[in-house]
Design a protein around this motif. Structure first.
Motif, PDB file in Angstrom:
ATOM      1  N   VAL A 130       0.841  -1.196   0.000  1.00  0.00           N
ATOM      2  CA  VAL A 130       0.000   0.000   0.000  1.00  0.00           C
ATOM      3  C   VAL A 130       0.874   1.242   0.000  1.00  0.00           C
ATOM      4  O   VAL A 130       2.020   1.223   0.458  1.00  0.00           O
ATOM      5  N   ALA A 131       0.310   2.332  -0.530  1.00  0.00           N
ATOM      6  CA  ALA A 131       0.823   3.672  -0.289  1.00  0.00           C
ATOM      7  C   ALA A 131      -0.129   4.321   0.711  1.00  0.00           C
ATOM      8  O   ALA A 131      -1.214   3.795   0.984  1.00  0.00           O
ATOM      9  N   LEU A 132       0.274   5.452   1.267  1.00  0.00           N
ATOM     10  CA  LEU A 132      -0.565   6.162   2.221  1.00  0.00           C
ATOM     11  C   LEU A 132      -0.809   7.581   1.728  1.00  0.00           C
ATOM     12  O   LEU A 132       0.102   8.247   1.239  1.00  0.00           O
ATOM     13  N   GLU A 133      -2.058   8.014   1.847  1.00  0.00           N
ATOM     14  CA  GLU A 133      -2.399   9.408   1.591  1.00  0.00           C
ATOM     15  C   GLU A 133      -2.729  10.061   2.926  1.00  0.00           C
ATOM     16  O   GLU A 133      -3.586   9.595   3.674  1.00  0.00           O
ATOM     17  N   TRP A 134      -2.006  11.161   3.215  1.00  0.00           N
ATOM     18  CA  TRP A 134      -2.228  11.906   4.445  1.00  0.00           C
ATOM     19  C   TRP A 134      -2.873  13.254   4.127  1.00  0.00           C
ATOM     20  O   TRP A 134      -2.553  13.877   3.109  1.00  0.00           O
ATOM     21  N   GLY A 135      -3.762  13.683   5.024  1.00  0.00           N
ATOM     22  CA  GLY A 135      -4.249  15.053   5.022  1.00  0.00           C
ATOM     23  C   GLY A 135      -3.624  15.762   6.207  1.00  0.00           C
ATOM     24  O   GLY A 135      -2.445  15.582   6.503  1.00  0.00           O
ATOM     25  N   SER A 136      -4.415  16.535   6.916  1.00  0.00           N
ATOM     26  CA  SER A 136      -3.896  17.248   8.077  1.00  0.00           C
ATOM     27  C   SER A 136      -4.126  16.505   9.384  1.00  0.00           C
ATOM     28  O   SER A 136      -3.635  16.919  10.430  1.00  0.00           O
ATOM     29  N   GLY A 137      -4.850  15.398   9.325  1.00  0.00           N
ATOM     30  CA  GLY A 137      -5.218  14.679  10.542  1.00  0.00           C
ATOM     31  C   GLY A 137      -4.136  13.747  11.042  1.00  0.00           C
ATOM     32  O   GLY A 137      -3.063  13.616  10.449  1.00  0.00           O
ATOM     33  N   PRO A 138      -4.428  13.053  12.148  1.00  0.00           N
ATOM     34  CA  PRO A 138      -3.418  12.207  12.792  1.00  0.00           C
ATOM     35  C   PRO A 138      -3.205  10.850  12.137  1.00  0.00           C
ATOM     36  O   PRO A 138      -2.266  10.140  12.484  1.00  0.00           O
ATOM     37  N   ALA A 139      -4.077  10.481  11.181  1.00  0.00           N
ATOM     38  CA  ALA A 139      -3.976   9.163  10.552  1.00  0.00           C
ATOM     39  C   ALA A 139      -4.142   9.297   9.044  1.00  0.00           C
ATOM     40  O   ALA A 139      -4.725  10.265   8.553  1.00  0.00           O
ATOM     41  N   PRO A 140      -3.626   8.336   8.276  1.00  0.00           N
ATOM     42  CA  PRO A 140      -3.809   8.374   6.820  1.00  0.00           C
ATOM     43  C   PRO A 140      -5.294   8.370   6.459  1.00  0.00           C
ATOM     44  O   PRO A 140      -6.104   7.739   7.143  1.00  0.00           O
ATOM     45  N   VAL A 141      -5.639   9.066   5.363  1.00  0.00           N
ATOM     46  CA  VAL A 141      -7.031   9.120   4.924  1.00  0.00           C
ATOM     47  C   VAL A 141      -7.329   8.079   3.858  1.00  0.00           C
ATOM     48  O   VAL A 141      -8.500   7.799   3.570  1.00  0.00           O
ATOM     49  N   ALA A 142      -6.295   7.494   3.247  1.00  0.00           N
ATOM     50  CA  ALA A 142      -6.504   6.472   2.217  1.00  0.00           C
ATOM     51  C   ALA A 142      -5.265   5.594   2.118  1.00  0.00           C
ATOM     52  O   ALA A 142      -4.156   6.011   2.477  1.00  0.00           O
ATOM     53  N   ARG A 143      -5.485   4.366   1.615  1.00  0.00           N
ATOM     54  CA  ARG A 143      -4.404   3.407   1.414  1.00  0.00           C
ATOM     55  C   ARG A 143      -4.517   2.809   0.018  1.00  0.00           C
ATOM     56  O   ARG A 143      -4.934   1.657  -0.135  1.00  0.00           O
TER      57      ARG A 143
END
Length: 276
Positions: A130-143
């Motif tokens: 998987v790759a990870l997509e981060w926004g501004s939150g504490p956890a990834p928003v997508a994988r």
């Protein structure tokens, strides 16, 4: 990519038990590194310019950080760290090296390269699919799924993402969703150069650490030709090398011809300019 310190320790501990019978099972990193250095040396002999990092300043760097990615964006120095159970997405002060924020990855993932595209941060994992997509939150928003190994990551001015996987090939992907767009074969004076690791995109070029060596290369973003090679031997003083691992981490400083360089478990970030 595999932690060399751990591999070396395993080899030392097991050698008395299994002797030469183990040699076929151990990674052949040293042989691979020698081949990469040989390819670079041959390229230099064929006219590829040789550069060196001129040190302009230093900053402290966390010696517990297994650095996998480094990128400077909008006044924040982003760092991805690896190792299962220890991987983080970090935000550092680029003027002091001080940690501002650390977001841990899920405990089963091994973090790799990162790149910042507006409000989105893409991060690779090594062999987790998987790759990870981060926004501004504490956890990834997508994988989103990722095929093969993930190593380095950067993005071009037109929003494409460039990824490495330790081979002589760079993957070109959509910055919106990592959809594959093509590949770029990297050659130094016509020879393939493997071990492409942490990446940094600059106008018209991709800079890459060459894994298990003290070399970086500048790659033409259109042709894949190596247009210069940077010999960073001695960047970290010998009396500081105890407990450290390979050179890995390159971040361009916007608006300048300068870069930040570091390595895995290194005590310092170096602000440098590449000179002949």
């Amino acid at each position: 990519m595999p932690p060399l310190v751990t591999r070396a320790l395993v080899a030392v501990l097991l050698a008395p038990l299994v002797g030469t019978a183990l040699s076929g099972c151990l990674p052949t990193g040293s042989d691979q590194a020698a081949g990469r250095v040989a390819a670079i040396t041959a390229g230099l002999a064929d006219g590829v310019p040789r550069l060196h990092p001129e040190i302009l300043g230093t900053l402290p760097h966390d010696r517990t950080a297994w650095t996998e990615g480094l990128e400077l964006d909008a006044g924040v120095l982003y760092e991805s760290t690896g190792l299962v159970g220890q991987s983080q997405l970090r935000e550092l002060d680029p003027d002091t090296g001080r940690l501002r924020r650390a977001r841990p990855l899920p405990a089963d993932l091994y973090g790799e390269g990162i790149t910042v595209l507006g409000t989105r941060i893409w991060q690779l994992t090594w062999r987790d699919g998987v790759a990870l997509e981060w926004g501004s939150g504490p956890a990834p928003v997508a994988r989103p799924p990722w095929i093969g190994e993930g190593w380095g990551l950067c993005h071009t001015a037109d929003g494409r993402v460039v990824a490495s996987d330790g081979t002589d090939r760079l993957r070109l992907l959509s910055g919106a969703d990592l959809t594959p767009l093509g590949t770029l074969s990297v050659r130094i004076a016509g020879r393939p150069l493997t071990g492409l690791n942490e990446l940094e995109c600059t106008p018209g070029a991709v800079w890459a650490n060459v894994y298990e060596t003290d070399w970086l290369v500048r790659i033409d973003a259109t042709s894949g030709a190596v247009t210069s090679a940077v010999d960073a031997t001695g960047l970290l003083a010998g009396d500081q090398r105890a407990g450290t691992d390979v050179l890995n981490g390159i971040a361009a400083i916007p608006g300048t011809d300068e870069f930040l360089l570091t390595g895995k478990f290194w005590p310092s970030l170096f602000r440098v300019r590449f000179v002949s």
